[in-house]
Write a protein that holds these residues in place. Structure first.
Motif, PDB file in Angstrom:
ATOM      1  N   ASN A  63      -3.115 -12.734 -95.376  1.00 52.58           N
ATOM      2  CA  ASN A  63      -2.114 -12.311 -94.393  1.00 52.58           C
ATOM      3  C   ASN A  63      -0.734 -12.680 -94.919  1.00 52.58           C
ATOM      4  N   THR A  64       0.291 -12.135 -94.272  1.00 55.46           N
ATOM      5  CA  THR A  64       1.633 -12.587 -94.600  1.00 55.46           C
ATOM      6  C   THR A  64       2.299 -13.099 -93.328  1.00 55.46           C
ATOM      7  N   LEU A  65       3.006 -14.193 -93.460  1.00 57.53           N
ATOM      8  CA  LEU A  65       3.750 -14.731 -92.321  1.00 57.53           C
ATOM      9  C   LEU A  65       5.187 -14.222 -92.358  1.00 57.53           C
ATOM     10  N   PRO A  76       3.447 -22.499 -81.438  1.00 56.42           N
ATOM     11  CA  PRO A  76       2.706 -21.377 -80.853  1.00 56.42           C
ATOM     12  C   PRO A  76       1.882 -20.560 -81.847  1.00 56.42           C
ATOM     13  N   LEU A  77       2.328 -20.442 -83.099  1.00 53.89           N
ATOM     14  CA  LEU A  77       1.569 -19.627 -84.053  1.00 53.89           C
ATOM     15  C   LEU A  77       0.144 -20.148 -84.249  1.00 53.89           C
ATOM     16  N   ARG A  78       0.002 -21.464 -84.097  1.00 55.13           N
ATOM     17  CA  ARG A  78      -1.319 -22.074 -84.301  1.00 55.13           C
ATOM     18  C   ARG A  78      -2.335 -21.613 -83.263  1.00 55.13           C
ATOM     19  N   ILE A  79      -1.859 -21.081 -82.133  1.00 55.66           N
ATOM     20  CA  ILE A  79      -2.793 -20.593 -81.099  1.00 55.66           C
ATOM     21  C   ILE A  79      -3.663 -19.466 -81.676  1.00 55.66           C
ATOM     22  N   LEU A  80      -3.097 -18.703 -82.597  1.00 53.06           N
ATOM     23  CA  LEU A  80      -3.850 -17.598 -83.208  1.00 53.06           C
ATOM     24  C   LEU A  80      -5.108 -18.095 -83.910  1.00 53.06           C
ATOM     25  N   LEU A 116      -6.187 -13.353 -76.865  1.00 50.65           N
ATOM     26  CA  LEU A 116      -5.426 -12.987 -78.075  1.00 50.65           C
ATOM     27  C   LEU A 116      -5.663 -11.545 -78.531  1.00 50.65           C
ATOM     28  N   VAL A 117      -6.747 -10.947 -78.017  1.00 44.45           N
ATOM     29  CA  VAL A 117      -7.059  -9.576 -78.445  1.00 44.45           C
ATOM     30  C   VAL A 117      -5.856  -8.645 -78.235  1.00 44.45           C
ATOM     31  N   ASN A 118      -5.149  -8.838 -77.111  1.00 42.64           N
ATOM     32  CA  ASN A 118      -4.022  -7.945 -76.819  1.00 42.64           C
ATOM     33  C   ASN A 118      -2.658  -8.521 -77.197  1.00 42.64           C
ATOM     34  N   ALA A 119      -2.660  -9.622 -77.887  1.00 44.35           N
ATOM     35  CA  ALA A 119      -1.388 -10.260 -78.251  1.00 44.35           C
ATOM     36  C   ALA A 119      -0.645  -9.405 -79.274  1.00 44.35           C
ATOM     37  N   PRO A 120       0.676  -9.541 -79.334  1.00 43.52           N
ATOM     38  CA  PRO A 120       1.425  -8.825 -80.375  1.00 43.52           C
ATOM     39  C   PRO A 120       0.931  -9.272 -81.749  1.00 43.52           C
ATOM     40  N   ALA A 179      -4.522 -12.488 -88.017  1.00 44.54           N
ATOM     41  CA  ALA A 179      -4.581 -13.716 -87.218  1.00 44.54           C
ATOM     42  C   ALA A 179      -4.572 -14.967 -88.095  1.00 44.54           C
ATOM     43  N   LEU A 180      -4.629 -14.775 -89.411  1.00 37.29           N
ATOM     44  CA  LEU A 180      -4.659 -15.947 -90.297  1.00 37.29           C
ATOM     45  C   LEU A 180      -3.267 -16.562 -90.375  1.00 37.29           C
ATOM     46  N   VAL A 181      -3.140 -17.802 -89.888  1.00 39.02           N
ATOM     47  CA  VAL A 181      -1.810 -18.425 -89.904  1.00 39.02           C
ATOM     48  C   VAL A 181      -1.755 -19.678 -90.760  1.00 39.02           C
ATOM     49  N   ARG A 182      -2.871 -20.356 -90.984  1.00 40.40           N
ATOM     50  CA  ARG A 182      -2.902 -21.637 -91.692  1.00 40.40           C
ATOM     51  C   ARG A 182      -2.206 -22.705 -90.854  1.00 40.40           C
TER      52      ARG A 182
END
Ligand code: ATP
Ligand code: MG
Length: 434
Positions: A165-167, A203-207, A218-222, A259-262
């Motif tokens: 993924n890219t952040l 908040p990104l960690r919620i992903l 999270l299915v409908n999250a941006p 959804a990959l955030v690390r």
């Protein structure tokens, strides 16, 4: 009565059989690193606590609950390293290494995290770690991912996927964070406790949440992709396209995973994880993880230096290794000195063999069995897998000879001591049994 002493919870001993696998993982990583132009270095196993808290982010799981932190007798707060990147970045700055960029650095060793121990998750474990500093080109990302991919395919035939993924750059990340918070805030009561906390702190960690309810929300999250700047998007597209190009013969399945955030604050742009599909690792199936961290060096007080790196857990990789991956043929020679045989001659012959014969036979080991009946000692030599036994008696010694017995063929021959120091003769005497 004293209770039995046990290893500390979450630590384990690596006994000889397991160590072979362990060592195969590390030496494969080291050799592959050399092929890619990496130089090995070692940083201290503990650092000032701030080295980690400042770089990895106070709200990351590692810093907020997993660090082994203690105060020294001098009152300084230090922490056992929970990863290599922060220490490597600190060393890069302290040693003025920014002079000759780009730099490719390899490290390996123990890592400590206070986690709940389970299969593939310990409190003391080991990593192999690769960092490439001073190169912000997209090709650098491809090369690092290719190196990771090579390492995994050299070690295991298991099915492994690359999640990537890219952040985006810092601005893209901030825009996305605002959008995610705006979406989640009205739903806050339905989120897990951890995620409620993260909504404020990170908040990104919620992903990354494993909670079932969170996942549904999270299915409908941006999604991140919609918030990327054009430059970040194009960069990522180029990387993914080339990894999928047939000419790269990339071994793992590539999954673009928005959804990959690390878990750590310092990542920007490309992030990736290699996940094993096999059941062998259970829930702990991420074997290798990394990403780009262009802002870290500056954040730690150095000159802006783009960088990308990854780490892999040695214990998890060992679990993926096939059982026969480390079976290398040992070539064993056992000396059997009979009663009255002068010890100095025996030690001298053993040294001559260890140094001369090992030039021809890399997996050689030479041992001496001093005591017991000859027949018993021969039995033991056979049981230990010896290829040759050398029987040394005082009578033969007077003539300057010993008897070399081929265990497999039972053939015996008289050999002059001086021939053992002659490279040409020694090969003729000990021809490998295979
Ligand atoms: P996880 O999601 O499994 O906790 P992580 O994201 O915390 O992993 P990283 O910090 O990226 O892991 O570390 C890189 C690699 O180190 C992981 O992919 C894994 O192979 C290994 N690793 C991490 N934590 C542990 C642990 N507690 N015990 C054994 N290996 C570990
Ligand atoms: Mg973790």
């Amino acid at each position: 009565m004293s209770s039995k002493l046990q290893p500390v919870r979450g630590t384990h001993d690596i006994l000889p059989d397991e160590f072979k696998k362990f060592d195969t993982v590390i030496s494969t990583a080291r050799e592959l690193g050399t092929l890619y132009g990496f130089a090995e270095m070692a940083t201290p196993i503990f650092e000032q606590t701030e080295v980690f808290s400042r770089s990895m982010g106070e709200t990351s799981d590692v810093v907020s609950k997993e660090m082994f932190t203690f105060e020294t007798r001098g009152g300084e707060s230090v922490t056992l390293r929970p990863e290599f990147t922060a220490g490597t970045a600190r060393a890069f700055i302290s040693n003025g290494m920014q002079q000759n960029l780009p730099l490719k650095l390899f490290s390996t060793g123990q890592v400590f995290r206070y986690e709940r121990p389970q299969k593939g998750r310990q409190r003391q474990f080991h990593q192999v770690n690769f960092e490439l500093l001073g190169d912000d080109n997209w090709q650098a990302d491809v090369e690092m991912i290719l190196l990771a991919s090579n390492l995994l395919s050299m070690l295991s035939d298991e099915e492994i996927s690359l999640h990537i993924n890219t952040l985006g750059d810092v601005q893209s990340r901030e825009k996305y964070r605002d959008a995610l918070v705006a979406y989640l805030t009205p739903l806050v009561d339905k989120l897990s406790e951890d995620s409620q906390r993260r909504l404020v702190s990170n908040p990104l960690r919620i992903l990354d949440s494993k909670d079932k309810n969170d996942k549904e929300i999270l299915v409908n999250a941006p999604i991140m992709t919609d918030y990327l700047s054009d430059a970040a998007k194009q960069r990522f597209e180029k990387i993914c396209a080339i990894l999928k190009d047939d000419m790269l013969q990339f071994s793992q399945k590539i999954i673009i995973d928005p959804a990959l955030v690390r878990g750590l604050d310092y990542y920007t742009d490309t992030v990736f994880e290699f996940v094993a599909n096999s059941g062998e690792l259970g829930a702990q199936n991420t074997v290798l993880a990394g990403g780009r961290y262009d802002g870290l060096i500056e954040q730690m007080g150095g000159k802006t230096t783009p960088a990308i790196g990854f780490a892999s857990g040695v214990e998890r990789l060992s679990l993926l290794l096939a059982d026969d991956a480390t079976d290398s043929e040992q070539y064993k020679v056992i000396l059997l000195p009979l009663d009255g045989m002068p010890a100095n001659t025996v030690f001298s012959v053993s040294s001559v063999l260890r140094f001369n014969l090992s030039e021809v036979l890399p997996c050689l080991n030479v041992e001496i069995l001093w005591h017991g009946k000859l027949s018993k000692r021969l039995e033991k030599a056979v049981k230990n897998g010896a290829s040759y036994a050398i029987i040394m008696s005082p009578e033969d010694e007077k003539e300057g000879v010993c008897i070399v017995k081929n265990i497999a063929t039972r053939e015996e021959k008289k050999v002059f001591f001086e021939d053992l120091t002659d490279d040409n003769e020694i090969i003729k005497i000990f021809t490998p049994k295979y």
